[in-house]
Scaffold this motif. Structure first.
Motif, PDB file in Angstrom:
ATOM      1  N   VAL A 109     -90.893 -66.525   7.520  1.00  0.00           N
ATOM      2  CA  VAL A 109     -90.258 -67.144   6.799  1.00  0.00           C
ATOM      3  C   VAL A 109     -91.013 -66.979   5.403  1.00  0.00           C
ATOM      4  N   HIS A 110     -90.080 -66.907   4.161  1.00  0.00           N
ATOM      5  CA  HIS A 110     -90.774 -66.714   2.939  1.00  0.00           C
ATOM      6  C   HIS A 110     -90.079 -67.637   1.734  1.00  0.00           C
ATOM      7  N   ALA A 111     -90.884 -68.280   0.992  1.00  0.00           N
ATOM      8  CA  ALA A 111     -90.321 -69.191  -0.127  1.00  0.00           C
ATOM      9  C   ALA A 111     -90.896 -68.838  -1.066  1.00  0.00           C
TER      10      ALA A 111
ATOM     11  N   VAL B 215     -88.275 -75.830   9.173  1.00  0.00           N
ATOM     12  CA  VAL B 215     -89.624 -75.411   8.827  1.00  0.00           C
ATOM     13  C   VAL B 215     -89.438 -75.965   7.095  1.00  0.00           C
ATOM     14  N   GLN B 216     -90.634 -76.430   6.826  1.00  0.00           N
ATOM     15  CA  GLN B 216     -91.018 -76.675   5.430  1.00  0.00           C
ATOM     16  C   GLN B 216     -91.699 -76.036   4.800  1.00  0.00           C
ATOM     17  N   ALA B 217     -91.470 -75.598   3.263  1.00  0.00           N
ATOM     18  CA  ALA B 217     -92.624 -74.977   2.596  1.00  0.00           C
ATOM     19  C   ALA B 217     -92.728 -76.050   1.313  1.00  0.00           C
ATOM     20  N   TYR B 218     -93.907 -76.396   1.217  1.00  0.00           N
ATOM     21  CA  TYR B 218     -94.135 -77.211   0.029  1.00  0.00           C
ATOM     22  C   TYR B 218     -95.299 -76.514  -0.962  1.00  0.00           C
ATOM     23  N   ASN B 219     -95.499 -77.120  -2.121  1.00  0.00           N
ATOM     24  CA  ASN B 219     -96.746 -76.904  -3.077  1.00  0.00           C
ATOM     25  C   ASN B 219     -97.610 -77.724  -2.502  1.00  0.00           C
ATOM     26  N   ALA B 220     -98.855 -76.990  -2.364  1.00  0.00           N
ATOM     27  CA  ALA B 220     -99.940 -77.941  -1.770  1.00  0.00           C
ATOM     28  C   ALA B 220    -100.533 -78.807  -3.053  1.00  0.00           C
TER      29      ALA B 220
ATOM     30  N   ALA C 257     -94.478 -83.239  -3.632  1.00  0.00           N
ATOM     31  CA  ALA C 257     -93.034 -83.401  -3.723  1.00  0.00           C
ATOM     32  C   ALA C 257     -92.240 -82.245  -4.042  1.00  0.00           C
ATOM     33  N   ASP C 258     -92.788 -81.255  -4.434  1.00  0.00           N
ATOM     34  CA  ASP C 258     -91.938 -79.971  -4.438  1.00  0.00           C
ATOM     35  C   ASP C 258     -91.956 -79.340  -3.118  1.00  0.00           C
ATOM     36  N   HIS C 259     -90.742 -79.406  -2.420  1.00  0.00           N
ATOM     37  CA  HIS C 259     -90.782 -78.930  -1.211  1.00  0.00           C
ATOM     38  C   HIS C 259     -89.459 -78.389  -0.927  1.00  0.00           C
ATOM     39  N   ALA C 260     -89.422 -77.499   0.179  1.00  0.00           N
ATOM     40  CA  ALA C 260     -87.858 -76.971   0.604  1.00  0.00           C
ATOM     41  C   ALA C 260     -87.829 -76.858   2.041  1.00  0.00           C
ATOM     42  N   THR C 261     -86.804 -76.949   2.526  1.00  0.00           N
ATOM     43  CA  THR C 261     -86.608 -76.744   4.107  1.00  0.00           C
ATOM     44  C   THR C 261     -85.660 -75.767   4.362  1.00  0.00           C
TER      45      THR C 261
ATOM     46  N   ARG D 158     -90.058 -73.734  -8.789  1.00  0.00           N
ATOM     47  CA  ARG D 158     -90.044 -74.667  -7.667  1.00  0.00           C
ATOM     48  C   ARG D 158     -89.993 -73.758  -6.308  1.00  0.00           C
ATOM     49  N   VAL D 159     -90.376 -74.469  -5.302  1.00  0.00           N
ATOM     50  CA  VAL D 159     -90.543 -74.015  -3.865  1.00  0.00           C
ATOM     51  C   VAL D 159     -88.862 -73.754  -3.378  1.00  0.00           C
ATOM     52  N   THR D 160     -88.622 -72.609  -3.075  1.00  0.00           N
ATOM     53  CA  THR D 160     -87.121 -72.532  -2.713  1.00  0.00           C
ATOM     54  C   THR D 160     -87.161 -71.399  -1.635  1.00  0.00           C
ATOM     55  N   PHE D 161     -86.300 -71.565  -0.474  1.00  0.00           N
ATOM     56  CA  PHE D 161     -86.063 -70.601   0.345  1.00  0.00           C
ATOM     57  C   PHE D 161     -84.848 -70.042  -0.039  1.00  0.00           C
ATOM     58  N   LEU D 162     -84.662 -68.501   0.213  1.00  0.00           N
ATOM     59  CA  LEU D 162     -83.568 -67.791  -0.096  1.00  0.00           C
ATOM     60  C   LEU D 162     -82.434 -68.209   0.855  1.00  0.00           C
TER      61      LEU D 162
END
Length: 645
Positions: free
Chosen positions: A197-199, A241-246, A250-254, A172-176
């Motif tokens: 930023v990196h997810a 900042v949001q990171a998401y699966n293109a 629905a799979d995203h993290a902020t 899943r898309v995740t921020f550390l």
């Protein structure tokens, strides 16, 4: 021919027998023979071909129509509108009679009885994924669908489908970090990278959610690099900042970035002392503080100074920084080759860095010199004993005392003799090398050996000359007597004239020779070498015996006796001449029978013994050997030729 599933009725109507089933896959054509005859007419026979093709036969699959229903398991990361299940998997069959119009198939109708589900059911009987897809954040999800199927003839079948949505196997898309503080200096120009930023996840893209219209920063959709849009001034802002699966939005993290643009002070820290030079003893304990730096930086970086040590690995391993304190990390052993190779000096640089942006640093060079400490006492050699000839010349070397000292530098010892040099101690010792030499006469009759006491004193092992260490070593010097050359024995007298009266019975003592050998006390040997042809005399040691016999007239015997000492070669000997007058018992003799010794008035009797010896030269022996070998070879060849004939 044979039985067929059709029965014939009047008016040429052919119907399907009750309970019969058509299966186009097994039999797709039947041939019927029909005979008809009117009264008074001939019988007529015709053939009827019945072709069975796949048609609209309503039939639900067994798992779907079973009481428990069918089960479908799908992952949660499926795309929206993805087909999940087909209600009817087999096509509907139809019956066509040759010569008639084919029946147009009518699709069945599908109806979803329960509407409380996000899944969709199409007119073709396909179950589709939700419009927005499944939520990958949830655990296993279960959806139950009750479906009714009906054809245009009113036949129907129904069943249930249970769709189990399993958790996605992809990451899943995740921020550390859910929040991060970023401090940047003012003056950064447009489109310069401020941070990144990196997810983790698949097909990750990035976007700024808030503020919705950012004015200072922009983000790269693929790399996550945040850049400035203009020259930055002192400010503070928040970015969501949001990171998401293109592929699966629905799979995203902020994450939240707190960006602070602060003013910069371009002054480097100032330290006292600016240069550190020191001498430390080698016995300084680890953890000792050598110097504490007093450094000041810009007002904005007070309390944010970092201290580090730069230099060779050897220097960095011996010292460490504890805040502003320079401390000893390991022992500084002066008595090692590694430290000696460095000249007993360690050099490094203390780097003081501010915590601002950009960081400013100051360098403080350091030079630490290690000084020696006299830690160890010199050690004596084991088994210091020497032997010298008593005829050794003045200055002859007796031996060398090799003392040791674990302090550096090695071999920094001084040697001295306790009691000095004198008649009782005729030796001297070299101060630097420890060599013992003869400096006086040696007499083995007075001293068989000498016991010398040598003092070992270390030098240059401490900065304080008063801290010298010493030890006493016992050295034994044994005298070896000079070799005395072999001498011929001395006999007194060398010529004797003896008179004896032959007695009857056993042997009779004639005289005992008085001879003295070499000073080494070797035993003398005696042998009669002349004048005893008839064997009337015998020597036992130095005693000469006469073996009596019937002697009718007086006789005189001149005996030569050889006396020698050492059995070595060449043999040194002395020859004694004995003139023995033997008188028979019946012959008148003077009253006295005592032997008397006198020197003959005649010319001296000189006895000379010559030992002949021949020692051929080496070349003669070689020539003789070669000649003999050739002679033997020639004789062998001759004998062989004779045998062959």
């Amino acid at each position: 021919p044979g039985s067929t599933p059709l029965s014939t009725m009047s008016q040429w109507q052919v119907t399907l027998r009750a309970g019969a089933e058509l299966d186009a896959r097994r039999v797709n054509q039947y041939t019927l023979y029909l005979r008809a005859a009117c009264p008074g007419e001939e019988e007529v026979e015709e053939r009827l071909f019945v072709r069975v093709t796949a048609g609209q036969v309503l039939r639900c699959d067994a798992p779907f129509a079973s009481p428990g229903g069918d089960v479908v398991r799908v992952p949660a990361d499926l795309a929206p509108w993805t087909p999940l299940y087909a209600v009817l998997r087999k096509p509907l069959g139809r019956l066509t009679v040759s010569g008639s119009c084919p029946e147009v198939p009518q699709p069945p109708r599908f109806r979803l009885r329960n509407q409380d589900t996000p899944l969709r059911l199409t007119r073709q009987g396909l179950v589709l994924a939700p419009v927005s897809g499944f939520d990958p954040s949830k655990d296993t999800q279960t959806f139950r669908l009750e479906i009714e199927v009906m054809d245009h003839h009113g036949h129907n079948c129904s069943g249930t489908v249970r769709v189990e949505v399993l958790p996605s196997l992809r990451p899943r898309v995740t921020f550390l970090e859910s929040q991060r503080d970023v401090v940047v200096p003012e003056g950064i120009g447009p489109l310069e990278v401020v941070t990144q930023v990196h997810a983790t996840g698949d097909s990750v893209h990035y976007a700024i959610l808030a503020p919705t219209a950012p004015t200072l920063f922009t983000i790269d959709e693929l790399t996550g690099e945040i850049r400035s849009t203009r020259r930055l001034e002192v400010a503070h802002t928040h970015l969501l900042v949001q990171a998401y699966n293109a592929l699966h939005p629905a799979d995203h993290a902020t994450t939240t970035l707190n960006i602070t643009v602060q003013g910069t002070d371009r002054r480097a820290p100032s330290c006292v002392p600016a240069l550190f030079v020191s001498q430390v003893p080698e016995t300084v304990s680890p953890g000792s503080t050598l110097v504490t730096l007093r450094c000041t930086g810009p007002a904005s970086t007070e309390g944010c100074l970092h201290y580090a040590l730069e230099g060779s690995p050897t220097s960095r391993s011996r010292f460490r920084m504890e805040g502003p304190q320079l401390q000893v990390n390991t022992t500084l052993d002066y008595d090692s080759e590694a430290v000696a190779a460095l000249g007993f000096q360690f050099t490094a640089t203390i780097v003081v860095t501010t915590g601002g942006q950009p960081p400013r640093s100051t360098r403080v060079p350091m030079l630490v010199t290690v000084t020696p400490i006299n830690e160890f006492t010199p050690a004596c050699p084991t088994g210091a004993a020497f032997t010298v000839m008593e005829t050794a010349a003045f200055g002859s070397v007796v031996g060398r005392v090799a003392g040791t000292d674990r302090d550096y530098p090695p071999h920094s010892l001084e040697y001295s003799l306790e009691g000095g040099t004198g008649p009782a101690q005729p030796f001297s010792i070299d101060t630097h090398t420890g060599e013992i030499r003869v400096v006086g006469p040696l007499d083995s009759q007075q001293h068989r050996s000498y016991r010398l006491t040598v003092r070992l004193t270390d030098t240059r092992n401490d900065l304080d000359p008063a801290k010298r260490r010493s030890c006493l070593c016992e050295v034994a010097v044994r005298l070896q007597e000079r070799a005395v050359p072999d001498q011929a024995p001395e006999c007194t007298p060398e010529v004797q004239e003896l008179r004896i009266t032959a007695a009857s019975g056993g042997r009779q003592l004639v005289t005992r020779l008085a001879c003295q050998g070499s000073p080494n006390g070797a035993t003398l040997a005696y042998a009669i070498v002349g004048g005893n042809e008839d064997g009337r005399f015998r020597l036992e040691g130095s005693s000469l015996f006469y073996l009596p016999d019937d002697v009718a007239e007086p006789r005189t015997f001149v005996l030569l006796v050889e006396v020698w000492g050492s059995p070595g070669a060449p043999r040194r000997s002395t020859v004694v001449a004995l003139v023995v007058h033997v008188t028979p018992r019946s012959t008148p003799v003077p009253p006295s029978t005592t032997a008397w010794h006198t020197m003959l008035p005649k010319e001296p009797l000189v006895v000379t013994q010559i030992e002949a010896a021949w020692h051929p030269p080496a070349w003669f022996v070689a020539v003789l050997t070669v000649s003999g070998t050739l002679l033997l070879a020639a004789l062998g060849c001759m004998a062989r030729s004779l045998l062959c004939r």
